[in-house]
Design a protein around this motif. Structure first.
Motif, PDB file in Angstrom:
ATOM      1  N   VAL A 518       0.867  -1.178   0.000  1.00 57.81           N
ATOM      2  CA  VAL A 518       0.000   0.000   0.000  1.00 57.81           C
ATOM      3  C   VAL A 518       0.908   1.233   0.000  1.00 57.81           C
ATOM      4  O   VAL A 518       1.883   1.309   0.731  1.00 57.81           O
ATOM      5  N   MET A 519       0.589   2.196  -0.877  1.00 58.56           N
ATOM      6  CA  MET A 519       1.490   3.349  -1.055  1.00 58.56           C
ATOM      7  C   MET A 519       0.990   4.563  -0.280  1.00 58.56           C
ATOM      8  O   MET A 519      -0.188   4.666   0.033  1.00 58.56           O
ATOM      9  N   ASN A 520       1.912   5.440  -0.026  1.00 60.33           N
ATOM     10  CA  ASN A 520       1.530   6.693   0.608  1.00 60.33           C
ATOM     11  C   ASN A 520       2.043   7.854  -0.244  1.00 60.33           C
ATOM     12  O   ASN A 520       3.228   8.125  -0.294  1.00 60.33           O
ATOM     13  N   VAL A 521       1.118   8.504  -0.928  1.00 62.77           N
ATOM     14  CA  VAL A 521       1.490   9.589  -1.827  1.00 62.77           C
ATOM     15  C   VAL A 521       0.945  10.899  -1.245  1.00 62.77           C
ATOM     16  O   VAL A 521      -0.270  11.036  -1.095  1.00 62.77           O
ATOM     17  N   SER A 522       1.844  11.787  -0.898  1.00 68.45           N
ATOM     18  CA  SER A 522       1.472  13.068  -0.268  1.00 68.45           C
ATOM     19  C   SER A 522       0.464  12.860   0.861  1.00 68.45           C
ATOM     20  O   SER A 522      -0.534  13.575   0.963  1.00 68.45           O
ATOM     21  N   GLY A 523       0.715  11.831   1.660  1.00 71.55           N
ATOM     22  CA  GLY A 523      -0.164  11.602   2.804  1.00 71.55           C
ATOM     23  C   GLY A 523      -1.441  10.849   2.479  1.00 71.55           C
ATOM     24  O   GLY A 523      -2.240  10.567   3.362  1.00 71.55           O
ATOM     25  N   HIS A 524      -1.655  10.496   1.215  1.00 67.88           N
ATOM     26  CA  HIS A 524      -2.841   9.716   0.860  1.00 67.88           C
ATOM     27  C   HIS A 524      -2.466   8.254   0.724  1.00 67.88           C
ATOM     28  O   HIS A 524      -1.484   7.918   0.088  1.00 67.88           O
ATOM     29  N   ALA A 576       1.553   8.252 -21.813  1.00 65.01           N
ATOM     30  CA  ALA A 576       0.833   9.458 -21.358  1.00 65.01           C
ATOM     31  C   ALA A 576      -0.666   9.185 -21.293  1.00 65.01           C
ATOM     32  O   ALA A 576      -1.347   9.570 -20.333  1.00 65.01           O
ATOM     33  N   GLU A 577      -1.173   8.508 -22.286  1.00 61.95           N
ATOM     34  CA  GLU A 577      -2.601   8.177 -22.327  1.00 61.95           C
ATOM     35  C   GLU A 577      -2.993   7.342 -21.091  1.00 61.95           C
ATOM     36  O   GLU A 577      -4.030   7.568 -20.464  1.00 61.95           O
ATOM     37  N   LEU A 578      -2.125   6.386 -20.715  1.00 62.73           N
ATOM     38  CA  LEU A 578      -2.439   5.525 -19.576  1.00 62.73           C
ATOM     39  C   LEU A 578      -2.384   6.300 -18.258  1.00 62.73           C
ATOM     40  O   LEU A 578      -3.195   6.081 -17.362  1.00 62.73           O
ATOM     41  N   ARG A 579      -1.442   7.228 -18.169  1.00 55.65           N
ATOM     42  CA  ARG A 579      -1.350   8.050 -16.955  1.00 55.65           C
ATOM     43  C   ARG A 579      -2.618   8.891 -16.809  1.00 55.65           C
ATOM     44  O   ARG A 579      -3.224   8.962 -15.735  1.00 55.65           O
ATOM     45  N   GLN A 580      -3.022   9.513 -17.920  1.00 61.45           N
ATOM     46  CA  GLN A 580      -4.247  10.326 -17.925  1.00 61.45           C
ATOM     47  C   GLN A 580      -5.454   9.502 -17.503  1.00 61.45           C
ATOM     48  O   GLN A 580      -6.295   9.946 -16.729  1.00 61.45           O
ATOM     49  N   HIS A 581      -5.503   8.309 -18.050  1.00 62.57           N
ATOM     50  CA  HIS A 581      -6.650   7.434 -17.803  1.00 62.57           C
ATOM     51  C   HIS A 581      -6.826   7.166 -16.296  1.00 62.57           C
ATOM     52  O   HIS A 581      -7.929   7.274 -15.763  1.00 62.57           O
ATOM     53  N   VAL A 582      -5.720   6.848 -15.618  1.00 60.41           N
ATOM     54  CA  VAL A 582      -5.818   6.573 -14.181  1.00 60.41           C
ATOM     55  C   VAL A 582      -6.222   7.851 -13.430  1.00 60.41           C
ATOM     56  O   VAL A 582      -7.055   7.812 -12.518  1.00 60.41           O
ATOM     57  N   GLY A 583      -5.633   8.967 -13.843  1.00 59.27           N
ATOM     58  CA  GLY A 583      -5.972  10.250 -13.222  1.00 59.27           C
ATOM     59  C   GLY A 583      -7.461  10.533 -13.303  1.00 59.27           C
ATOM     60  O   GLY A 583      -8.083  10.995 -12.347  1.00 59.27           O
ATOM     61  N   LYS A 584      -8.031  10.228 -14.467  1.00 57.13           N
ATOM     62  CA  LYS A 584      -9.473  10.469 -14.651  1.00 57.13           C
ATOM     63  C   LYS A 584     -10.301   9.442 -13.893  1.00 57.13           C
ATOM     64  O   LYS A 584     -11.320   9.761 -13.303  1.00 57.13           O
ATOM     65  N   ASP A 585      -9.858   8.213 -13.931  1.00 62.43           N
ATOM     66  CA  ASP A 585     -10.631   7.101 -13.362  1.00 62.43           C
ATOM     67  C   ASP A 585     -10.670   7.148 -11.836  1.00 62.43           C
ATOM     68  O   ASP A 585     -11.729   7.012 -11.225  1.00 62.43           O
ATOM     69  N   ILE A 586      -9.520   7.339 -11.210  1.00 66.15           N
ATOM     70  CA  ILE A 586      -9.472   7.282  -9.737  1.00 66.15           C
ATOM     71  C   ILE A 586      -9.347   8.671  -9.122  1.00 66.15           C
ATOM     72  O   ILE A 586      -9.898   8.962  -8.073  1.00 66.15           O
ATOM     73  N   GLY A 587      -8.577   9.520  -9.754  1.00 65.61           N
ATOM     74  CA  GLY A 587      -8.380  10.865  -9.219  1.00 65.61           C
ATOM     75  C   GLY A 587      -6.947  11.289  -9.479  1.00 65.61           C
ATOM     76  O   GLY A 587      -6.066  10.421  -9.613  1.00 65.61           O
ATOM     77  N   PRO A 588      -6.701  12.607  -9.546  1.00 64.20           N
ATOM     78  CA  PRO A 588      -5.375  13.103  -9.896  1.00 64.20           C
ATOM     79  C   PRO A 588      -4.276  12.579  -8.974  1.00 64.20           C
ATOM     80  O   PRO A 588      -3.162  12.329  -9.419  1.00 64.20           O
ATOM     81  N   ILE A 589      -4.592  12.328  -7.718  1.00 64.41           N
ATOM     82  CA  ILE A 589      -3.573  11.885  -6.766  1.00 64.41           C
ATOM     83  C   ILE A 589      -3.021  10.503  -7.144  1.00 64.41           C
ATOM     84  O   ILE A 589      -1.879  10.162  -6.849  1.00 64.41           O
ATOM     85  N   ALA A 590      -3.857   9.721  -7.829  1.00 61.70           N
ATOM     86  CA  ALA A 590      -3.452   8.355  -8.191  1.00 61.70           C
ATOM     87  C   ALA A 590      -2.753   8.286  -9.547  1.00 61.70           C
ATOM     88  O   ALA A 590      -2.265   7.232  -9.948  1.00 61.70           O
TER      89      ALA A 590
END
Ligand code: 6R9
Length: 645
Positions: A518-524, A576-590
């Protein structure tokens, strides 16, 4: 956090016919909750043949050391063999064995009993007695199961060491368990090549400082090997000439059945100890309730290797104790062609298939036109084990393999738990892609926060088990302190599983990966599993693994490794497309900081992705110990692709 309610991901109701014929219905939960000890006592008396009945159901006077079905006497091998023959089912096929080169062998229950009896007589001649340990270092051939059952018959504990492990791994396990005999083969077949096993045994014993007196060698490939005078014996000389009659003794419910080593986060592997009565009870209950087994008509196929716990509980003990016919396959899914599994399902008319998500994702990548060429209409139930199954892979499994008619049971459990703990009961509820849903009747699990408070928040927390269960590990071999420390010290009187999990709004459990994943990114707190599922849901992606790599600004940064489907280019645009996809799907933090397109992912033979090694790559370190990988050359391929991207 992605929405995982029934409405959002969809639920799949089992066919009415399945529900009508199901072994276990929804009312079972209530009955088990009312009094879990009476529930298990009842299951045990129904499912296991006890030679002497037990008294107390559970002795928990010295936690965490449990004793189940106190004073009862049984023989596990008798439960797997003799009782079926006595009941008149000796002619039923127990094992349909399919070798990788295309050879096949069939054993009925009566024949298997004779083989196990011969082996038990041989081991007795070799001095093996109740309480001893025998190491088994064999490929996926019938002799592996025969050896395990012969040990069980004698009350000796086996320690199966996965055939892909090195001589060092074998050596340390032989020494730790103080094994008296090693059972091995000259070699095995893998991807059409005969690979050798016996030289690893010779190397493991070469210092002459182990307790091993005899090495019993099965001839599988016929390759040249050295036989050490006075120590090594051929199976076909020793076992084939032994008597097929063997009267078994009955042992205490808590007599050790096996030790199985599993890697810890640090230090040497842990020898997980399982005993007899409780283990057999819960394994049999899961065959009945989770796999809905019908011994007279089912053909069961668990594709796991016997070298890991799934093979112990759902290749050897579960199916045989249940008295069902099963399939055992020696080789890889793409030898000699990518339709091999489906050819086997068609040939033997398998009704239940139990496999790992990584296999499912591989088949997705190969394309649905391959399984479509075969008749899979015999299948009625599918299972998944080993890692979280992404909703995308679940749906594919359901549609392409299960023809939209087979419920899928996503079974969460561990080497330590011995048998299924969390899984839907296929006749009692609709199933939900990606979730293991709820604990089986008689098992009490919870998701708590770091302080042990329940319920944990919507982001999830840690999975714990509140009450002892029949097939729980009885300890770590020769290391009671480590047992207490690893599993029972984080929270009082509660088993700590080491998995991150969360409950959705319906109360269903979703796994987030091992706690260290489990990761911790900027406290999330972010889950590797959730981001991997999002990546796999993109049409470009066949497989994905995500790690948290140390990052100066955010603490950790999300780094993805993906295998793309045929026809998708490995370009910066794709990443880049895959990064965008996750950002849209889960949220920018992910949104991953980087996505690397690779040709392979590092996996163990049991199908688990070794994220630790990918983390080494992401953090530009030298790659750590990769000796338990199914194919150790993949790390070079990955490092090459990453260097290019
Ligand atoms: C049976 C087995 C145990 C670990 C366990 C968890 C992961 C197993 C899972 C699952 C999500 C499932 N795991 N099944 N995670 N959903 N259905 O795999 O035993 O080799 O000891 O591994 O595997 O992380 O803690 P083992």
């Amino acid at each position: 956090m992605t929405d995982s309610t029934a409405e959002h991901v969809g639920v799949y109701a089992p066919p009415a016919e399945f529900v009508a014929g199901a072994n276990v219905k929804a009312d079972e939960y209530e009955r088990a909750d009312a009094d879990y000890l009476s529930f298990w006592a009842e299951q045990s008396r129904e499912l296991v043949d006890w030679n002497e009945d037990f008294g107390e159901v559970l002795d928990w006077s010295n936690p965490p050391f449990a004793q189940w079905f106190v004073g009862g006497k049984l023989n596990v091998a008798y439960n797997c063999l003799d009782r079926h023959v006595i009941a008149g089912n000796g002619d039923r096929v127990a094992i349909n064995f399919e070798g990788e080169p295309g050879d096949s062998r069939t054993f009925t229950y009566a024949q298997l009993l004779a083989e196990v009896s011969k082996t038990a007589n041989t081991l007795t001649d070799l001095g093996v007695r109740a309480g001893d340990r025998v190491a088994i270092y064999l490929p996926m051939i019938p002799e592996t199961m025969i050896s395990m059952l012969a040990c069980a018959r004698l009350g000796a504990a086996h320690s199966v060491v996965f055939g892909g492990f090195s001589s060092d791994a074998l050596r340390s396990r032989i020494i730790d368990a103080e094994a008296r005999v090693v059972i091995t083969a000259d070699g095995s077949y893998r991807r059409t090549k005969a690979t050798s096993l016996k030289p690893a045994v010779d190397a493991a014993l070469s210092h002459g400082d182990t307790s091993v007196e005899t090495v019993l060698v099965v001839r599988r490939t016929g390759q040249d090997i050295d036989m050490v005078d006075g120590r090594d014996q051929w199976w076909h000389d020793a076992v084939e000439t032994a008597s097929p009659e063997h009267e078994c003794e009955f042992f205490d419910s808590e007599n050790p059945l096996f030790i199985l080593y599993t890697s810890g986060t640090t230090g040497k592997p842990k020898g997980i100890l399982h005993t007899s009565g409780g283990y057999l009870t819960q394994v049999l209950y899961s065959m009945k309730a989770v796999f809905d087994i019908k011994p007279e008509s089912d053909v069961f196929w668990c594709t796991a290797d016997v070298g890991w716990v799934t093979g112990h509980s759902y290749v050897t003990y579960g199916p045989l104790a249940a008295g069902v016919s099963q399939i055992v396959y020696e080789g890889t899914p793409d030898t000699p062609h990518q339709g091999r599994w489906w050819e086997i399902v068609e040939k033997y008319k398998a009704t239940i298939l139990y496999a790992a998500p990584t296999a499912i994702r591989t088949f997705m990548k190969w394309g649905e036109e391959i399984p479509e060429k075969y008749d899979l209409s015999s299948l009625r139930l599918l299972g998944s084990v080993g890692e979280p199954i992404n909703p995308e892979a679940w749906r594919w499994y359901h549609r392409v393999i299960g023809g939209e008619r087979c419920p899928i049971v996503d079974t969460w459990w561990q080497t330590e738990t011995g048998a299924h703990m969390i899984a839907p009961l296929p006749g009692a509820m609709s199933t939900k892609p990606g979730s293991s849903q709820r604990s089986i009747p008689g098992i009490s699990v919870d998701v708590v926060d770091d302080e042990g408070n329940s319920p944990a928040g919507p982001e999830g927390g840690l999975l714990v088990i509140r009450q002892p269960w029949p097939s729980m590990l009885r300890g770590i071999w020769k290391d009671p302190e480590r047992f207490k420390e690893t599993y029972w010290s984080r929270f009082e009187d509660t088993y700590f599983a080491g998995d991150g999990a969360r409950r959705d709004e319906d109360g269903d459990i979703w796994f987030l990966g091992r706690v260290d994943d489990v990761m911790n990114v900027s406290g999330h707190r972010l889950s590797t599993t959730e981001i991997e599922s999002s990546l796999v849901a993109h049409p470009y992606v066949a497989e994905a693994a995500v790690v948290g790599a140390a990052d100066e600004t955010s603490g950790q940064a999300v780094v993805g490794f993906v295998i793309v489907v045929d026809g998708v280019e490995n370009t910066a645009e794709t990443a880049a497309e895959l990064r965008q996809h996750v950002g849209k799907d889960i949220g920018p933090i992910a949104k991953p900081k980087q996505v690397h397109i690779v040709s392979e992912l590092p996996k163990t033979r049991s199908g688990k992705i070794m994220r630790r090694l990918l983390k080494d790559v992401a953090e530009h370190r030298e790659v750590g110990d990769s000796s338990t990988l199914a194919d150790s050359s993949v790390m070079d391929l990955i490092e090459e692709s990453v260097a290019k991207s």
